[in-house]
Design an enzyme around this catalytic site. Structure first.
Site, PDB file in Angstrom:
ATOM      1  N   GLY A  77     -32.111 -62.165 -36.528  1.00 56.47           N
ATOM      2  CA  GLY A  77     -32.283 -61.289 -35.403  1.00 56.47           C
ATOM      3  C   GLY A  77     -31.857 -59.998 -35.407  1.00 56.47           C
ATOM      4  O   GLY A  77     -31.519 -59.500 -36.485  1.00 56.47           O
ATOM      5  N   PRO A  78     -32.044 -59.037 -34.586  1.00 52.43           N
ATOM      6  CA  PRO A  78     -31.755 -57.698 -34.681  1.00 52.43           C
ATOM      7  C   PRO A  78     -30.425 -57.548 -35.030  1.00 52.43           C
ATOM      8  O   PRO A  78     -29.571 -58.377 -34.721  1.00 52.43           O
ATOM      9  CB  PRO A  78     -32.223 -56.889 -33.545  1.00 52.43           C
ATOM     10  CG  PRO A  78     -32.299 -58.122 -32.335  1.00 52.43           C
ATOM     11  CD  PRO A  78     -32.621 -59.485 -33.380  1.00 52.43           C
ATOM     12  N   PRO A  79     -30.106 -56.199 -35.352  1.00 54.58           N
ATOM     13  CA  PRO A  79     -28.562 -56.046 -35.524  1.00 54.58           C
ATOM     14  C   PRO A  79     -27.832 -55.797 -34.419  1.00 54.58           C
ATOM     15  O   PRO A  79     -28.281 -55.538 -33.323  1.00 54.58           O
ATOM     16  CB  PRO A  79     -28.706 -54.498 -36.203  1.00 54.58           C
ATOM     17  CG  PRO A  79     -29.981 -54.317 -36.848  1.00 54.58           C
ATOM     18  CD  PRO A  79     -30.535 -55.017 -35.859  1.00 54.58           C
ATOM     19  N   GLY A  80     -26.364 -56.363 -34.305  1.00 51.85           N
ATOM     20  CA  GLY A  80     -25.812 -56.201 -33.155  1.00 51.85           C
ATOM     21  C   GLY A  80     -25.483 -57.227 -32.107  1.00 51.85           C
ATOM     22  O   GLY A  80     -25.040 -57.079 -31.299  1.00 51.85           O
ATOM     23  N   GLY A 105     -24.425 -60.498 -32.540  1.00 52.67           N
ATOM     24  CA  GLY A 105     -23.566 -61.259 -32.569  1.00 52.67           C
ATOM     25  C   GLY A 105     -23.698 -62.400 -34.031  1.00 52.67           C
ATOM     26  O   GLY A 105     -23.212 -63.332 -33.924  1.00 52.67           O
ATOM     27  N   LYS A 106     -24.493 -62.217 -34.793  1.00 51.91           N
ATOM     28  CA  LYS A 106     -24.776 -63.046 -35.948  1.00 51.91           C
ATOM     29  C   LYS A 106     -23.371 -63.386 -36.767  1.00 51.91           C
ATOM     30  O   LYS A 106     -23.212 -64.500 -37.021  1.00 51.91           O
ATOM     31  CB  LYS A 106     -25.949 -62.554 -36.750  1.00 51.91           C
ATOM     32  CG  LYS A 106     -27.261 -62.619 -35.812  1.00 51.91           C
ATOM     33  CD  LYS A 106     -28.341 -62.099 -37.014  1.00 51.91           C
ATOM     34  CE  LYS A 106     -28.255 -60.985 -37.557  1.00 51.91           C
ATOM     35  NZ  LYS A 106     -28.133 -59.885 -36.673  1.00 51.91           N
ATOM     36  N   THR A 107     -22.812 -62.203 -37.218  1.00 53.53           N
ATOM     37  CA  THR A 107     -21.623 -62.360 -38.078  1.00 53.53           C
ATOM     38  C   THR A 107     -20.498 -63.062 -37.155  1.00 53.53           C
ATOM     39  O   THR A 107     -19.713 -63.759 -37.696  1.00 53.53           O
ATOM     40  CB  THR A 107     -21.446 -60.852 -38.662  1.00 53.53           C
ATOM     41  OG1 THR A 107     -22.714 -60.572 -39.284  1.00 53.53           O
ATOM     42  CG2 THR A 107     -20.189 -61.219 -39.459  1.00 53.53           C
ATOM     43  N   SER A 144     -51.434 -56.559 -31.020  1.00 50.03           N
ATOM     44  CA  SER A 144     -50.979 -56.948 -29.728  1.00 50.03           C
ATOM     45  C   SER A 144     -51.354 -55.724 -28.417  1.00 50.03           C
ATOM     46  O   SER A 144     -51.308 -56.377 -27.474  1.00 50.03           O
ATOM     47  CB  SER A 144     -49.730 -57.128 -29.706  1.00 50.03           C
ATOM     48  OG  SER A 144     -48.817 -56.159 -29.972  1.00 50.03           O
ATOM     49  N   LYS A 179     -40.359 -58.709 -26.085  1.00 53.58           N
ATOM     50  CA  LYS A 179     -41.308 -57.469 -25.112  1.00 53.58           C
ATOM     51  C   LYS A 179     -41.196 -57.568 -23.740  1.00 53.58           C
ATOM     52  O   LYS A 179     -40.904 -56.561 -23.098  1.00 53.58           O
ATOM     53  CB  LYS A 179     -42.646 -57.860 -25.659  1.00 53.58           C
ATOM     54  CG  LYS A 179     -43.281 -57.506 -26.764  1.00 53.58           C
ATOM     55  CD  LYS A 179     -44.433 -58.082 -27.133  1.00 53.58           C
ATOM     56  CE  LYS A 179     -45.008 -57.831 -28.715  1.00 53.58           C
ATOM     57  NZ  LYS A 179     -46.431 -58.067 -28.830  1.00 53.58           N
TER      58      LYS A 179
END
Length: 844
Positions: free
Chosen positions: A398-401, A403-405, A721, A764
């Site tokens: 997913g995108p940065p920031g 909460g993955k880490t 798209s 989107k």
């Protein structure tokens, strides 16, 4: 069986006996002694050890004769029982000088008399006899030639030098040199002292030319002198180095004795290491390797250069958690509360963790009810094969920031396990994963083994952060090294290059994070279970900021919640005006700036500011720096709203179309990529081919140029798209009908008017909702993707799933409808309208 070889090369000596006993003019039949790896030269006396039956019989036969002559000849191979066929033709006629019989065999001393040529060799009575004649030497053409005399004199000088180097007394060497005048006999005598192979000796024996023999012996003598000098130099260097080491060892022993007298004697490190190894209960294979290394350490001593490498290896092995494991926290309600307290949302991730704990809980319950099953599971765990409780390997993308880490740390806390994180961003050396080989002092294990040593247990939560940022270089491919680590079928026996022994990683809960799945090699991606993280909505960001970010930043700013309160409207203002991201990292930084501004005022004596509202935000942070796209306030001709996806979340974009007098050309601006340009051409082709059905004046279409522009021209754009958005803007511009400003759309368009599915629907739609859009047009094939949206977002929007462009135009254009494949406006007679749908066109 004993072979006939010389008992001691140093026993070889010259004899001054005249060779008259072997007549030079007639043939003689004498016994044969076959030699292995030994050649006797004329004029040389040599001790021989005899043990083979044919040789012993030949010796007995020779001793019965008056002159006791034998013919010594070299074998062509190493056969135990020689035959006439594997003997050389030229040998030496020799006399037996002395015989000594003992338990170990027969020792005899023979002296070479003359070169001999065997005309015939036969076997009789268990030994061989030969008809031998003397080999006539070829005298030099001119014995007084200066070159010949110089060569003869040089050989004598070199022979003296060689004799001194091999340790013969000087007077013995000089006496031997002066006693032999004849050049050929002198060359034979010197050859007897040279360190030569048997074939080289046989070649010299077969050299009948005296001049040629002198030349060859001189060359071989000089070669041996050079070899002895080189050996002496090396020996001197070694002795000098050993002398320094012995002195160092002596000083160290003295130091140890002094320390012992002072009561400062440390325990023997090697013995201490061995004691620790015995107590560590290492696996058998590991114990054998460590025991072997300790034995080497004991032999070489602590002063050896490699001792530190071995000591570091053993200490690393002892520090690894071979048996230690954390007890899993299997209470689902407690784990759910921990996850919920640390992170808002992320329901998919939390569900996956709770599912894993539920399966573990059932296995534990089954194992406690059935001891036999438990023993089988234990055995399978030890072998690493068939363990039903293998830990999952998850990939958070997913995108940065978002909460993955941080969620990985919460997972470890919820499960009651240790947490280890290694950053893989920019790693380009395979040794970072698999370690360095133990060939130099600076060698170390890879990051996986170092992480296990840091965890102290064999079942930690192990985070591999930024796995998509791993690079490739001449040092190898770290992503390929991760294949074994992240494969449940292989990681029970992961072998680090530094360790050289397998380590079980099957109990480790591996979690990897990545921003772009496309950058991960497919074989590695195939080994992981993908869990997608999407961007947060404004409401979710507001909730996260109120629960976690604002309290944390207020505490870091040296204040308490009673000292400062940030209102919801203030946070919402920061989200919309100062951040543009899918996650909340920038939002936390901006809240931190806000708190620091307040802290400075407090430090300057202003205690009045205790609550921040929307108006305070702009005063403290300055003018808004982010200007997100907002929904249009009114409908316009030739202007349609589309949706797009970026790594930091989704957003809306506007597509503008305009027509002008011309020749039907198409102009595209706004940094459009190849795919987007193709979508624009497809839209124009569709409008031209269906001009009548779309109410477009064909004459105007033929005499007009069309210009399509997508604002934010400094930003490159690409992707299929935007196809239906471009077609809607184009039809609006050519037909003069405005497009609804409340509507945003996305979908790929074909030449026949079909609307194809696209990706990134969730991002989107969230971007469109943030921009104030309430009506969404999506391909019908993407209708199932709406389930990924939060419930509150689904309630805010109206979604129109479509399959054909005619349906899109009926929704986007005023007073339009789409019936039976025809686009109708108020007052249209359906019978007079051309169909747009694919099926209707085929029927038509």
């Amino acid at each position: 069986m004993t072979s006939e070889t010389s008992t001691d090369a140093n026993d070889t000596h010259a004899t001054d006996r005249a060779p008259s006993a072997a007549p030079r003019s007639r043939k003689t039949r004498i016994p044969v002694i076959a030699l292995r790896e030994l050649v006797l030269f004329p004029g040389v006396t040599l001790p021989i050890a005899a043990g083979r039956p044919p040789t012993l019989r030949a010796i007995e036969a020779a001793l019965k004769t008056e002159d006791q002559l034998v013919f010594t000849v070299l074998q062509r191979d190493d056969a135990d029982l020689p035959s006439p066929g594997n003997l050389h033709t030229i040998g030496t006629i020799a006399r037996i000088e002395q015989v000594q019989r003992g338990i170990g065999g027969t020792q005899l001393l023979v002296s070479g008399q003359d070169r001999g040529i065997a005309f015939r060799i036969e076997e009789q009575d268990g030994y061989m006899t030969a008809t031998v004649g003397s080999a006539e030497e070829l005298q030099p053409l001119n014995a007084k030639d200066l070159a010949f005399e110089a060569m003869h004199k040089e050989l004598r000088d070199r022979a003296g030098t060689l004799g001194e180097q091999i340790g013969l007394p000087t007077e013995v060497v000089q006496k031997m040199i002066s006693s032999i005048e004849e050049p050929g006999r002198f060359a034979d005598t010197v050859a007897g002292y040279l360190d030569l192979s048997s074939q080289e000796r046989q070649t010299l024996l077969e050299t009948l030319s005296i001049e040629e023999r002198l030349r060859r012996v001189l060359t071989l003598t000089q070669r041996q002198i050079d070899l002895l000098e080189a050996q002496q130099d090396i020996k001197s260097q070694v002795e000098e180095e050993l002398g320094d080491r012995q002195r160092e060892m002596y000083l160290r022993e003295q130091m140890k004795a002094i320390q012992k007298e002072l009561g400062d004697d440390a325990a023997d490190e090697t013995a201490e290491l061995r004691t620790k190894v015995e107590k560590a209960r290492l696996p058998d294979e590991v114990y054998r390797e460590v025991d072997r290394e300790l034995a080497r350490l004991e032999r070489m001593g602590r002063e050896a250069m490699e001792s530190q490498v071995i000591r570091s290896f053993v200490e690393t092995v002892l520090e690894l958690p071979w048996h230690e494991r954390s007890k899993d926290q299997l209470e689902l309600h407690a784990a759910a509360e921990t996850l919920e307290a640390d992170h808002y949302g992320l329901s998919d991730v939390k569900d996956r963790i709770l599912e894993f704990l539920a399966v573990r809980q059932l296995h534990e319950r089954q194992a406690s009810d059935e001891p036999e099953v438990r023993s089988k599971e234990t055995a399978s765990t030890e072998t690493g094969d068939g363990d039903l409780r293998k830990s999952p390997i998850l990939l958070f993308t997913g995108p940065p920031g978002v909460g993955k880490t941080s969620i990985a740390k919460s997972i470890a806390k919820a499960m009651g396990r240790e947490y280890v994180r290694i950053a893989l961003g920019g790693v380009r050396d395979e040794a970072d994963i698999r370690g360095h080989r133990r060939t130099y002092v600076a060698a170390m294990p890879g990051r996986i083994i170092q992480g296990m040593r840091q965890a102290g247990t064999r079942n930690p939560v192990f985070l591999l952060d930024e796995v998509d940022k791993v690079g490739v270089s001449v040092q190898g491919d770290p992503a390929s090294a991760l294949l074994e680590v992240l494969d449940p079928a292989q990681n029970h026996a992961f072998t680090d290059h530094y360790m050289g022994v397998p380590f079980d990683l099957s109990d480790v809960f591996f979690i990897a994070t990545a921003n772009f799945v496309q950058n991960i090699p497919q074989p590695l991606l195939d080994r992981m279970e993908i869990v997608e993280f999407s961007g947060y909505t404004e409401r979710e960001k507001l909730e996260i900021a109120e629960r976690y970010l604002a309290p944390r930043q207020i505490a870091e700013g040296g204040m308490s919640p009673e000292d400062l309160t940030i209102e919801s409207e203030a946070i919402r203002s920061v989200v919309s005006g100062y951040t543009r991201e899918a996650g909340v990292r920038q939002l936390e930084r901006e809240l931190g700036r806000l708190v620091r501004k307040v802290a400075r005022r407090r430090a300057e004596g202003d205690e009045a500011l205790t609550s921040l509202d929307e108006g305070d935000v702009q005063e403290l942070l300055g003018r808004p720096r982010v200007h997100p796209e907002r929904a249009l306030r009114r409908s316009q001709v030739g202007l349609a709203t589309g949706m797009y996806y970026t790594p930091v979340g989704g957003d809306i974009m506007f597509v503008e179309a305009s027509s002008m007098p011309g020749k039907g050309a198409l102009q595209l601006t706004g940094q459009l990529g190849d795919v987007m340009q193709e979508s624009a051409r497809a839209a124009l082709t569709y409008a031209r081919s269906h001009a009548e059905a779309l109410r477009i004046d064909e004459t105007r279409l033929a005499e007009s140029d069309v210009h399509i522009h997508v604002p934010a021209g400094a930003i490159p754009k690409d992707g299929p798209s935007a196809g239906i958005t471009m077609a809607t803007a184009l039809v609006s511009a050519l037909s003069g009908r405005a497009v609804s400003h409340e509507l945003a759309m996305t979908g790929e368009l074909t030449l026949s008017g079909r609307v194809l599915p696209i990706g990134g629907v969730k991002e989107k739609v969230l971007g469109a909702v943030r921009a104030g859009i309430t009506k969404i047009v999506l391909p019908k094939a993407n209708e199932a993707d709406l389930q990924d949206l939060p419930e509150d977002v689904r309630k805010q929007i109206d979604v129109y799933p479509v399959e054909e462009l005619g349906e899109v135009l009926a929704i986007a254009l005023p007073d339009a409808s789409f019936e039976h494949g025809k686009l109708l406006f108020d007052g249209d007679d359906p019978a007079t309208i051309q169909p747009l749908s694919v099926d209707s066109l085929s029927a038509h």
